[in-house]
Design an enzyme around this catalytic site. Structure first.
Site, PDB file in Angstrom:
ATOM      1  N   CYS A 144     -28.079   0.526  18.222  1.00 55.38           N
ATOM      2  CA  CYS A 144     -28.820  -0.410  17.362  1.00 55.38           C
ATOM      3  C   CYS A 144     -30.223   0.124  17.041  1.00 55.38           C
ATOM      4  CB  CYS A 144     -28.876  -1.788  18.002  1.00 55.38           C
ATOM      5  SG  CYS A 144     -29.380  -1.793  19.747  1.00 55.38           S
TER       6      CYS A 144
HETATM    7  N1  NAP Z   1     -25.521  -6.178  21.742  1.00 53.38           N
HETATM    8  C1  NAP Z   1     -25.949  -5.306  20.815  1.00 53.38           C
HETATM    9  O1  NAP Z   1     -26.904  -5.591  20.042  1.00 53.38           O
HETATM   10  C2  NAP Z   1     -25.291  -3.967  20.652  1.00 53.38           C
HETATM   11  C3  NAP Z   1     -25.675  -3.154  19.589  1.00 53.38           C
HETATM   12  C4  NAP Z   1     -25.073  -1.895  19.412  1.00 53.38           C
HETATM   13  C5  NAP Z   1     -24.115  -1.475  20.333  1.00 53.38           C
HETATM   14  N2  NAP Z   1     -23.775  -2.266  21.369  1.00 53.38           N
HETATM   15  C6  NAP Z   1     -22.759  -1.768  22.312  1.00 53.38           C
HETATM   16  O2  NAP Z   1     -21.543  -2.469  22.058  1.00 53.38           O
HETATM   17  C7  NAP Z   1     -20.827  -2.641  23.295  1.00 53.38           C
HETATM   18  C8  NAP Z   1     -20.586  -4.144  23.483  1.00 53.38           C
HETATM   19  O3  NAP Z   1     -21.843  -4.801  23.565  1.00 53.38           O
HETATM   20  P1  NAP Z   1     -21.985  -6.388  23.680  1.00 53.38           P
HETATM   21  O4  NAP Z   1     -23.425  -6.679  23.536  1.00 53.38           O
HETATM   22  O5  NAP Z   1     -21.001  -7.060  22.816  1.00 53.38           O
HETATM   23  O6  NAP Z   1     -21.559  -6.586  25.230  1.00 53.38           O
HETATM   24  P2  NAP Z   1     -21.148  -7.924  25.977  1.00 53.38           P
HETATM   25  O7  NAP Z   1     -21.640  -9.110  25.252  1.00 53.38           O
HETATM   26  O8  NAP Z   1     -21.577  -7.730  27.409  1.00 53.38           O
HETATM   27  O9  NAP Z   1     -19.524  -7.902  25.916  1.00 53.38           O
HETATM   28  C9  NAP Z   1     -18.785  -6.902  26.574  1.00 53.38           C
HETATM   29  C10 NAP Z   1     -17.304  -7.141  26.320  1.00 53.38           C
HETATM   30  O10 NAP Z   1     -16.552  -6.089  26.913  1.00 53.38           O
HETATM   31  C11 NAP Z   1     -15.551  -6.620  27.801  1.00 53.38           C
HETATM   32  N3  NAP Z   1     -15.415  -5.645  28.875  1.00 53.38           N
HETATM   33  C12 NAP Z   1     -16.343  -5.305  29.817  1.00 53.38           C
HETATM   34  N4  NAP Z   1     -15.886  -4.300  30.603  1.00 53.38           N
HETATM   35  C13 NAP Z   1     -14.646  -3.986  30.126  1.00 53.38           C
HETATM   36  C14 NAP Z   1     -13.646  -3.035  30.490  1.00 53.38           C
HETATM   37  N5  NAP Z   1     -13.850  -2.174  31.521  1.00 53.38           N
HETATM   38  N6  NAP Z   1     -12.495  -2.994  29.801  1.00 53.38           N
HETATM   39  C15 NAP Z   1     -12.266  -3.848  28.764  1.00 53.38           C
HETATM   40  N7  NAP Z   1     -13.172  -4.778  28.362  1.00 53.38           N
HETATM   41  C16 NAP Z   1     -14.345  -4.835  29.035  1.00 53.38           C
HETATM   42  C17 NAP Z   1     -16.075  -7.986  28.194  1.00 53.38           C
HETATM   43  O11 NAP Z   1     -15.039  -8.911  28.487  1.00 53.38           O
HETATM   44  P3  NAP Z   1     -14.255  -8.943  29.891  1.00 53.38           P
HETATM   45  O12 NAP Z   1     -15.215  -8.440  30.936  1.00 53.38           O
HETATM   46  O13 NAP Z   1     -13.839 -10.371  30.079  1.00 53.38           O
HETATM   47  O14 NAP Z   1     -13.068  -8.028  29.672  1.00 53.38           O
HETATM   48  C18 NAP Z   1     -16.759  -8.433  26.908  1.00 53.38           C
HETATM   49  O15 NAP Z   1     -15.808  -8.969  26.006  1.00 53.38           O
HETATM   50  C19 NAP Z   1     -21.698  -2.007  24.381  1.00 53.38           C
HETATM   51  O16 NAP Z   1     -21.280  -0.693  24.624  1.00 53.38           O
HETATM   52  C20 NAP Z   1     -23.093  -2.023  23.771  1.00 53.38           C
HETATM   53  O17 NAP Z   1     -23.945  -1.036  24.298  1.00 53.38           O
HETATM   54  C21 NAP Z   1     -24.316  -3.506  21.550  1.00 53.38           C
END
Ligand code: NAP
Length: 328
Positions: free
Chosen positions: A143
């Site tokens: 981001c």
């Molecule tokens: N938030 C942002 O602004 C943003 C921006 C750019 C990129 N990102 C990247 O996008 C990704 C997701 O971010 P987010 O903010 O959406 O995170 P989040 O809100 O913490 O959600 C993480 C998701 O991944 C699942 N998960 C966690 N560990 C897992 C595993 N080992 N296998 C399968 N599913 C798993 C979780 O559900 P369960 O644990 O129930 O399976 C949950 O649905 C990250 O890598 C982050 O760095 C985020």
């Protein structure tokens, strides 16, 4: 076209579902969560009630039947899924950091071994559109690097140093509560974190170097009490001074025809919920200040991931991404 979202209970997963509701050809058929297996998607994403009947399932690649899979999971988790999804014939967009950097840079930056590395195009379409078109696998940028790189790109070759000062909303940290994102720590407050060593600095350096820049690159993020959005102030120190008119003309030419980059005063609320990156520039000669605003969950994550999917699959690049911001 059938879509699977792995990590659909999180913030970026929820935004993927929201944005894909308006895509002309995509239908989300699989939404995974290990903790919420069997629960309705609208039980954690109440804004989607009445718009989807999806139920969360455990992520099991062997049973997944989709054309495109989005990995919206934490870094190090994604590398366990990519190969299996590709082998099942799916196109894959990874939103995590696992494939944004060369293996050795990733391992040094994230302090963990990479267990299944292969190179992937870096999906910042305004800079690398041709590398993304038609390929099966794309790594979606971080981001902060998205807003920062777009702010500085037109002057990258002319800069001797670029200092990025970013303010980010709290959803950037994902949906797991923590002491630093707890309401009393964030509300009515502002503060820097990881002053000189944020992991996204490696991506910023990589992208400016790819643009032919020899500039030193520096980055300090701040957490501000908003849910969504990143405002980045780029202080670009030039080797030779440029007049305001010259800088404006340069940015206009560089982003000519780019639907998602708008040259106007950046305001977080104007890009909230959208895939736009708003940029404005002001020159004082040897220093140009370029400010960008994006929604971290859309242009900084899920929206850009859909933009990449559109390029990978041959859909119009703006499909699913034409929504306006929410102002005021
Ligand atoms: N938030 C942002 O602004 C943003 C921006 C750019 C990129 N990102 C990247 O996008 C990704 C997701 O971010 P987010 O903010 O959406 O995170 P989040 O809100 O913490 O959600 C993480 C998701 O991944 C699942 N998960 C966690 N560990 C897992 C595993 N080992 N296998 C399968 N599913 C798993 C979780 O559900 P369960 O644990 O129930 O399976 C949950 O649905 C990250 O890598 C982050 O760095 C985020």
């Amino acid at each position: 076209m059938k879509i699977a979202i792995i990590g659909a209970s999180g913030y970026t997963g929820g935004d993927l579902i929201r944005l894909l509701l308006t895509h002309s050809a995509a239908e989300v058929v699989t939404a995974t969560s290990r903790k919420l297996d069997g629960k309705r998607v609208d039980s954690v994403h109440p804004h989607l009630k009445g718009l989807t009947d999806l139920t969360f399932r455990n992520p099991s690649v062997d049973r997944m039947d989709a054309d495109v899979a989005f990995l919206a999971v934490p870094h190090t988790a994604a590398m366990g899924y990519v190969r299996g999804l590709l082998e099942r014939g799916m196109k894959v967009v990874d939103l995590s950091a696992d494939y944004r950097l060369p293996k050795e840079v990733f391992e040094k930056t994230y302090g963990v071994p990479h267990t299944d590395y292969f190179p992937a195009p870096y999906g910042l379409p305004e800079l690398h559109r041709d590398e993304v078109k038609g390929v099966p696998f794309v790594s979606n940028p971080g981001c902060f690097p998205t807003g920062a790189t777009l702010a500085a790109a037109p002057l990258a070759k002319m800069a001797k140093a670029v200092i990025f000062d970013s303010k980010t909303g709290v959803s950037g940290a994902g949906n797991s509560p923590s002491a630093t994102t707890h309401y009393p720590a964030v509300a009515d407050n502002i503060g820097p974190y990881k002053w000189t060593r944020h992991r996204h600095l490696a991506e910023m350096k990589q992208e400016l170097a790819r643009l032919g820049s020899g500039a030193g690159v520096y980055f300090t993020p701040h957490l501000v009490p908003v849910n969504r959005g990143i405002l980045t102030t780029a202080h670009i120190l030039l080797r030779e001074p440029l007049e305001q008119k010259e800088v404006e003309a340069l940015y206009r030419k560089y982003y000519e025809g780019e639907f998602f980059v708008r040259l106007q005063a950046p305001v977080l609320a104007a890009v909230r919920g959208t895939n736009f990156c708003d940029i404005a520039v002001e020159s004082e000669g040897e220093r140009v200040v370029a400010v960008s605003a994006i929604d971290n969950l859309v242009k900084g994550a899920s929206g850009q991931a859909i933009q990449n999917m559109n390029l990978m699959c041959g859909f119009p690049e703006q499909d699913g991404l034409r929504g306006a911001g929410v102002l005021p």
